[in-house]
Design a protein around this motif. Sequence first.
Motif, PDB file in Angstrom:
ATOM      1  N   ALA A  49       0.698  -1.176   0.105  1.00 45.97           N
ATOM      2  CA  ALA A  49      -0.044  -0.104   0.101  1.00 45.97           C
ATOM      3  C   ALA A  49       0.834   1.347  -0.117  1.00 45.97           C
ATOM      4  CB  ALA A  49      -0.836   0.186   1.166  1.00 45.97           C
ATOM      5  N   GLY A  50       0.350   2.275  -0.526  1.00 48.10           N
ATOM      6  CA  GLY A  50       0.964   3.671  -0.513  1.00 48.10           C
ATOM      7  C   GLY A  50       0.230   4.778  -0.616  1.00 48.10           C
ATOM      8  N   LEU A  51       0.630   5.852  -0.154  1.00 48.70           N
ATOM      9  CA  LEU A  51      -0.131   7.134   0.050  1.00 48.70           C
ATOM     10  C   LEU A  51       0.913   8.406  -0.352  1.00 48.70           C
ATOM     11  CD1 LEU A  51      -2.423   8.206   2.678  1.00 48.70           C
ATOM     12  CD2 LEU A  51      -0.402   9.829   2.286  1.00 48.70           C
ATOM     13  N   ARG A  59      -2.526  23.356   6.046  1.00 47.13           N
ATOM     14  CA  ARG A  59      -3.179  22.221   5.432  1.00 47.13           C
ATOM     15  C   ARG A  59      -2.556  21.228   4.828  1.00 47.13           C
ATOM     16  NH1 ARG A  59      -7.898  23.479   2.694  1.00 47.13           N
ATOM     17  NH2 ARG A  59      -8.275  24.062   4.606  1.00 47.13           N
ATOM     18  N   ALA A  60      -3.009  19.846   4.892  1.00 41.93           N
ATOM     19  CA  ALA A  60      -2.299  18.994   4.161  1.00 41.93           C
ATOM     20  C   ALA A  60      -3.154  18.353   3.126  1.00 41.93           C
ATOM     21  CB  ALA A  60      -1.816  17.869   5.230  1.00 41.93           C
ATOM     22  N   GLY A  61      -2.640  17.621   2.258  1.00 43.10           N
ATOM     23  CA  GLY A  61      -3.556  17.033   1.398  1.00 43.10           C
ATOM     24  C   GLY A  61      -3.158  15.715   0.795  1.00 43.10           C
ATOM     25  N   ALA A  83      -0.932   7.437   9.426  1.00 44.02           N
ATOM     26  CA  ALA A  83       0.460   7.656   9.357  1.00 44.02           C
ATOM     27  C   ALA A  83       0.845   9.318   8.818  1.00 44.02           C
ATOM     28  CB  ALA A  83       1.121   6.869   8.532  1.00 44.02           C
ATOM     29  N   ALA A  84      -0.333   9.377   7.557  1.00 43.10           N
ATOM     30  CA  ALA A  84      -0.363  10.434   6.928  1.00 43.10           C
ATOM     31  C   ALA A  84      -0.780  11.694   7.790  1.00 43.10           C
ATOM     32  CB  ALA A  84      -1.051  10.644   5.789  1.00 43.10           C
ATOM     33  N   ARG A  89       0.233  16.555  11.374  1.00 44.31           N
ATOM     34  CA  ARG A  89       0.351  17.331  12.538  1.00 44.31           C
ATOM     35  C   ARG A  89       1.721  17.535  12.884  1.00 44.31           C
ATOM     36  NH1 ARG A  89      -3.137  12.816  13.604  1.00 44.31           N
ATOM     37  NH2 ARG A  89      -5.111  13.475  14.198  1.00 44.31           N
ATOM     38  N   ALA A  90       2.724  16.708  12.441  1.00 42.78           N
ATOM     39  CA  ALA A  90       4.295  17.110  12.845  1.00 42.78           C
ATOM     40  C   ALA A  90       4.569  18.231  12.080  1.00 42.78           C
ATOM     41  CB  ALA A  90       5.277  15.837  12.558  1.00 42.78           C
ATOM     42  N   ARG A  91       3.935  18.489  10.957  1.00 46.73           N
ATOM     43  CA  ARG A  91       4.209  19.585  10.073  1.00 46.73           C
ATOM     44  C   ARG A  91       3.565  20.793  10.451  1.00 46.73           C
ATOM     45  NH1 ARG A  91       5.574  17.604   4.110  1.00 46.73           N
ATOM     46  NH2 ARG A  91       6.876  15.823   4.372  1.00 46.73           N
TER      47      ARG A  91
END
Length: 136
Positions: A49-51, A59-61, A83-84, A89-91
């Motif tokens: 799997a991957g993202l 904002r994250a996308g 994980a994303a 959040r870490a960013r």
Amino acid sequence: MEIVTAGADAELDARLSKELDAFNLRATPGSAQAEFTVRITDAAGGLVAGLSGWSWGERAGIGMVWVRDDSRTAGWGGTLLAAAEAEARARGCRTVLVSSFTFQAPAFYARHGYTETARVPGFPGGHEDVYFLKQL
């Protein structure tokens, strides 16, 4: 001047991405824009799997999510999202944006706390592109 219409062009895509990122950063001083990925592999190193996604300011996308056919009911999609979201959040991101066609996974995103914000009709087979937002 010459106008050329062609198929896929990785070199042009990379150049457009670089130019638009630079333009966007000039228009939003002090913001940071960066891509990220999440990868899940099996014992043999094969992709399960991957993202791929991005962050820009608060904002994250999520751009793409994929889970191998033989692994689709094993919870890997939720693992990718978690994980994303942790990376977002870490960013310093406060929200995550994602879209999914109606034949893909809108119910999946809703189950994971994403709220539908828009639908765009007119895709083959009568399908729609559904946009979601999640507060982190």
